[in-house]
Design a protein around this motif. Structure first.
Motif, PDB file in Angstrom:
ATOM      1  N   THR A  13     -10.606 -36.380  77.207  1.00 24.57           N
ATOM      2  CA  THR A  13     -10.952 -36.185  75.684  1.00 24.57           C
ATOM      3  C   THR A  13     -11.656 -37.654  75.417  1.00 24.57           C
ATOM      4  O   THR A  13     -12.512 -37.671  74.873  1.00 24.57           O
ATOM      5  CB  THR A  13      -9.574 -36.140  74.857  1.00 24.57           C
ATOM      6  OG1 THR A  13      -9.063 -34.773  75.377  1.00 24.57           O
ATOM      7  CG2 THR A  13      -9.755 -36.102  73.445  1.00 24.57           C
ATOM      8  N   GLY A  14     -10.974 -38.700  75.964  1.00 23.68           N
ATOM      9  CA  GLY A  14     -11.284 -40.229  75.627  1.00 23.68           C
ATOM     10  C   GLY A  14     -12.917 -40.222  76.411  1.00 23.68           C
ATOM     11  O   GLY A  14     -13.706 -40.828  75.492  1.00 23.68           O
ATOM     12  N   GLY A  15     -12.933 -39.673  77.358  1.00 28.35           N
ATOM     13  CA  GLY A  15     -14.476 -39.771  77.898  1.00 28.35           C
ATOM     14  C   GLY A  15     -15.603 -39.241  77.224  1.00 28.35           C
ATOM     15  O   GLY A  15     -16.452 -39.532  77.386  1.00 28.35           O
ATOM     16  N   PHE A  16     -15.247 -38.111  76.806  1.00 27.03           N
ATOM     17  CA  PHE A  16     -16.066 -37.082  75.907  1.00 27.03           C
ATOM     18  C   PHE A  16     -16.411 -37.922  74.701  1.00 27.03           C
ATOM     19  O   PHE A  16     -17.580 -37.960  74.431  1.00 27.03           O
ATOM     20  CB  PHE A  16     -15.753 -35.792  75.774  1.00 27.03           C
ATOM     21  CG  PHE A  16     -16.543 -34.984  74.968  1.00 27.03           C
ATOM     22  CD1 PHE A  16     -17.841 -34.499  75.294  1.00 27.03           C
ATOM     23  CD2 PHE A  16     -16.268 -34.676  73.483  1.00 27.03           C
ATOM     24  CE1 PHE A  16     -18.562 -33.668  74.553  1.00 27.03           C
ATOM     25  CE2 PHE A  16     -17.100 -33.924  72.616  1.00 27.03           C
ATOM     26  CZ  PHE A  16     -18.300 -33.560  73.284  1.00 27.03           C
ATOM     27  N   ILE A  17     -15.530 -38.139  74.003  1.00 27.79           N
ATOM     28  CA  ILE A  17     -15.680 -38.940  72.561  1.00 27.79           C
ATOM     29  C   ILE A  17     -16.479 -40.257  72.971  1.00 27.79           C
ATOM     30  O   ILE A  17     -17.418 -40.659  72.185  1.00 27.79           O
ATOM     31  CB  ILE A  17     -14.283 -39.413  71.940  1.00 27.79           C
ATOM     32  CG1 ILE A  17     -13.679 -37.883  71.698  1.00 27.79           C
ATOM     33  CG2 ILE A  17     -14.690 -40.257  71.000  1.00 27.79           C
ATOM     34  CD1 ILE A  17     -12.392 -37.942  70.986  1.00 27.79           C
ATOM     35  N   ALA A  18     -16.092 -41.087  73.751  1.00 23.31           N
ATOM     36  CA  ALA A  18     -17.118 -42.124  74.203  1.00 23.31           C
ATOM     37  C   ALA A  18     -18.017 -41.966  74.653  1.00 23.31           C
ATOM     38  O   ALA A  18     -19.173 -42.578  74.227  1.00 23.31           O
ATOM     39  CB  ALA A  18     -16.231 -43.050  75.508  1.00 23.31           C
TER      40      ALA A  18
END
Length: 261
Positions: free
Chosen positions: A111-116
């Motif tokens: 999740t965090g990787g995709f948003i970043a």
């Protein structure tokens, strides 16, 4: 004479110019596919990233922020804590907080990787357009960035700080160019931007210096080898860089050991 066709023609031309190119949408779609696969096949992580997540877990267990809990060397039956300055906190702050929403570590990374990554891709689109790239060229450029191994690796082998750095880098470049010519404001803005980049990843330190030289270098072209104006400009570069690093050192590096210190 009716104005209807004329207005419709102008509206159509505006829509054609303002519509996002399919290549840009393809870049986001590509990473959405990677994220969907990563949701069901969670990514691995290396030892550096694992240390960052351990620091996060230590904080959630009651340790001071960014401290790692280790056995006391004088009495291994007791614990001690150590401020971890070897890596910047961006290593884990992009992804680990999603665990607070109840996600597993693997899902938090995805999740965090995709948003970043999405933030990074949109930032590069804005950056290329600010440089005067056409919509078509900017779209293809962002798609090329989206296919870069460093961007896609997040979903298979989470690296940590690189993900955070990519998220902020295009926005820092966008912001750095105008603030370098902002007069007195630059003495606050340039070190602040440097601090944001360095907190994402230590390797922003040489990048920050390069941005100052790159955007201000034209002021030295065509001048004699040594002039008062050139020396003053070089002193300004050094002062901006020193203030940025002093801010990073004073708020982070000085509390622990790091090669960047």
């Amino acid at each position: 004479m009716s104005l209807g066709p004329t207005i419709a023609a102008h509206r159509g031309a505006f829509t054609a110019r303002s519509a996002l190119p399919k290549t840009l949408l393809a870049a986001f779609a590509l990473h959405a596919i990677f994220a969907a696969v990563s949701w069901f096949v969670p990514p691995a992580m290396n030892s550096d990233s694992a240390t960052g997540f351990y620091i996060w877990d230590c904080w959630r267990a009651g340790a001071p922020w960014n401290h790692v809990i280790i056995p006391d060397s004088a009495d291994i039956s007791q614990n001690s804590s150590l401020f971890q300055a070897w890596w910047s906190p961006g290593q884990y702050l992009v992804t680990a907080p999603w665990q607070l929403a109840g996600l597993s570590l693997g899902h938090a990374i995805t999740t965090g990787g995709f948003i970043a990554t999405a933030v990074a891709l949109w930032g590069f689109w804005q950056l290329y357009r600010s440089f005067g790239f056409s919509s078509s060229v900017a779209g293809w450029s962002v798609l090329a960035v989206a296919c870069n191994w460093t961007m896609t690796r997040t979903y298979g082998d989470y690296m940590g700080g690189e993900t955070a750095l990519f998220a902020v880098l295009p926005w820092l470049v966008l912001a750095m160019r105008p603030v370098l010519d902002a007069g007195a404001l630059s003495w606050f803005a340039v070190p602040s931007l440097y601090w944001i980049g360095a907190m994402a990843k230590n390797s922003y330190i040489p990048i920050g210096a390069g941005l100052i030289a790159g955007f201000r270098g034209a002021r030295l072209w065509g001048q004699p080898w040594v002039t008062a104006a050139k020396l003053a400009e070089l002193a300004r570069w050094a002062a901006w860089f020193a203030l940025g690093h002093l801010l990073f050192w004073g708020t982070y590096l000085r509390f622990g050991y790091s090669p960047a210190a």
